[in-house]
Design a protein around this motif. Structure first.
Motif, PDB file in Angstrom:
ATOM      1  N   GLN A   1      73.860  52.641  59.991  1.00  0.00           N
ATOM      2  CA  GLN A   1      72.669  52.953  60.717  1.00  0.00           C
ATOM      3  C   GLN A   1      72.985  53.769  61.795  1.00  0.00           C
ATOM      4  OE1 GLN A   1      70.143  49.497  61.610  1.00  0.00           O
ATOM      5  NE2 GLN A   1      68.669  50.633  62.846  1.00  0.00           N
TER       6      GLN A   1
ATOM      7  N   LYS B   1      71.044  55.838  64.664  1.00  0.00           N
ATOM      8  CA  LYS B   1      69.731  56.160  65.189  1.00  0.00           C
ATOM      9  C   LYS B   1      69.510  55.832  66.760  1.00  0.00           C
ATOM     10  CE  LYS B   1      67.099  51.984  64.477  1.00  0.00           C
ATOM     11  NZ  LYS B   1      67.167  51.594  65.895  1.00  0.00           N
ATOM     12  N   PHE B   2      68.549  56.532  67.364  1.00  0.00           N
ATOM     13  CA  PHE B   2      68.137  55.858  68.710  1.00  0.00           C
ATOM     14  C   PHE B   2      67.184  54.783  68.568  1.00  0.00           C
ATOM     15  CE2 PHE B   2      68.915  60.400  69.510  1.00  0.00           C
ATOM     16  CZ  PHE B   2      69.946  60.076  70.598  1.00  0.00           C
ATOM     17  N   TYR B   3      66.870  53.843  69.495  1.00  0.00           N
ATOM     18  CA  TYR B   3      66.076  52.746  69.451  1.00  0.00           C
ATOM     19  C   TYR B   3      64.815  53.163  69.052  1.00  0.00           C
ATOM     20  CZ  TYR B   3      63.280  48.822  70.873  1.00  0.00           C
ATOM     21  OH  TYR B   3      62.260  47.818  71.083  1.00  0.00           O
ATOM     22  N   SER B   4      64.002  52.613  68.289  1.00  0.00           N
ATOM     23  CA  SER B   4      62.809  52.837  67.901  1.00  0.00           C
ATOM     24  C   SER B   4      62.077  51.416  67.885  1.00  0.00           C
ATOM     25  CB  SER B   4      62.497  53.504  66.647  1.00  0.00           C
ATOM     26  OG  SER B   4      61.309  53.564  66.308  1.00  0.00           O
ATOM     27  N   PRO B   5      60.969  51.179  68.827  1.00  0.00           N
ATOM     28  CA  PRO B   5      60.076  50.077  68.668  1.00  0.00           C
ATOM     29  C   PRO B   5      59.264  50.055  67.606  1.00  0.00           C
ATOM     30  CG  PRO B   5      59.246  51.225  70.462  1.00  0.00           C
ATOM     31  CD  PRO B   5      60.622  51.839  69.693  1.00  0.00           C
ATOM     32  N   ILE B   6      58.836  51.231  66.930  1.00  0.00           N
ATOM     33  CA  ILE B   6      57.751  51.374  65.995  1.00  0.00           C
ATOM     34  C   ILE B   6      58.387  50.970  64.621  1.00  0.00           C
ATOM     35  CG2 ILE B   6      56.158  52.967  64.889  1.00  0.00           C
ATOM     36  CD1 ILE B   6      56.006  54.161  67.601  1.00  0.00           C
ATOM     37  N   ARG B   7      59.493  51.757  64.004  1.00  0.00           N
ATOM     38  CA  ARG B   7      59.992  51.508  62.768  1.00  0.00           C
ATOM     39  C   ARG B   7      61.115  50.723  62.712  1.00  0.00           C
ATOM     40  NH1 ARG B   7      59.921  57.440  62.144  1.00  0.00           N
ATOM     41  NH2 ARG B   7      57.884  58.063  61.129  1.00  0.00           N
ATOM     42  N   ASP B   8      61.300  50.166  61.431  1.00  0.00           N
ATOM     43  CA  ASP B   8      62.436  49.114  61.090  1.00  0.00           C
ATOM     44  C   ASP B   8      63.184  49.890  60.120  1.00  0.00           C
ATOM     45  OD1 ASP B   8      64.204  47.115  60.719  1.00  0.00           O
ATOM     46  OD2 ASP B   8      62.924  45.862  59.164  1.00  0.00           O
ATOM     47  N   TYR B   9      64.258  50.427  60.458  1.00  0.00           N
ATOM     48  CA  TYR B   9      65.224  51.486  59.782  1.00  0.00           C
ATOM     49  C   TYR B   9      65.963  50.484  58.748  1.00  0.00           C
ATOM     50  CZ  TYR B   9      63.926  55.491  62.577  1.00  0.00           C
ATOM     51  OH  TYR B   9      63.118  56.290  63.243  1.00  0.00           O
TER      52      TYR B   9
END
Length: 83
Positions: A61, A63-71
């Motif tokens: 993984q 990526k940057f932190y995203s509170p919306i998506r679960d990568y």
């Protein structure tokens, strides 16, 4: 040149903070460039040891932190090359 020797800096001590700021900015730029070159997964230094560096990070993984998506559940968009 005036302002570049120790004798002229003693005559003009107001130039010392300018030289310190320029030195710190230059050191920061060099440090950041070296950090990007050595720690970034997009950079490869040896094509013999790792000819396809993108395959190493297919399941990792990055990526940057995203509170919306679960990568964790999303598949990698990288193409799968066959030999």
């Amino acid at each position: 040149m005036q302002g570049l020797t120790m004798a002229s800096l003693k005559k003009n001590p107001a130039l010392i903070p300018l030289y310190v700021c320029i030195a710190m900015g230059s050191a920061g730029a060099v440090f950041y460039t070296l950090r990007l070159a050595l720690r970034s997964p997009e950079v490869t230094w040896s094509r013999k040891n790792n000819p396809e560096p993108w395959e190493e990070f297919r399941n990792k993984q990055h990526k940057f932190y995203s509170p919306i998506r679960d990568y964790n559940n999303i598949a990698s968009p990288a193409p799968k090359y066959t030999d």
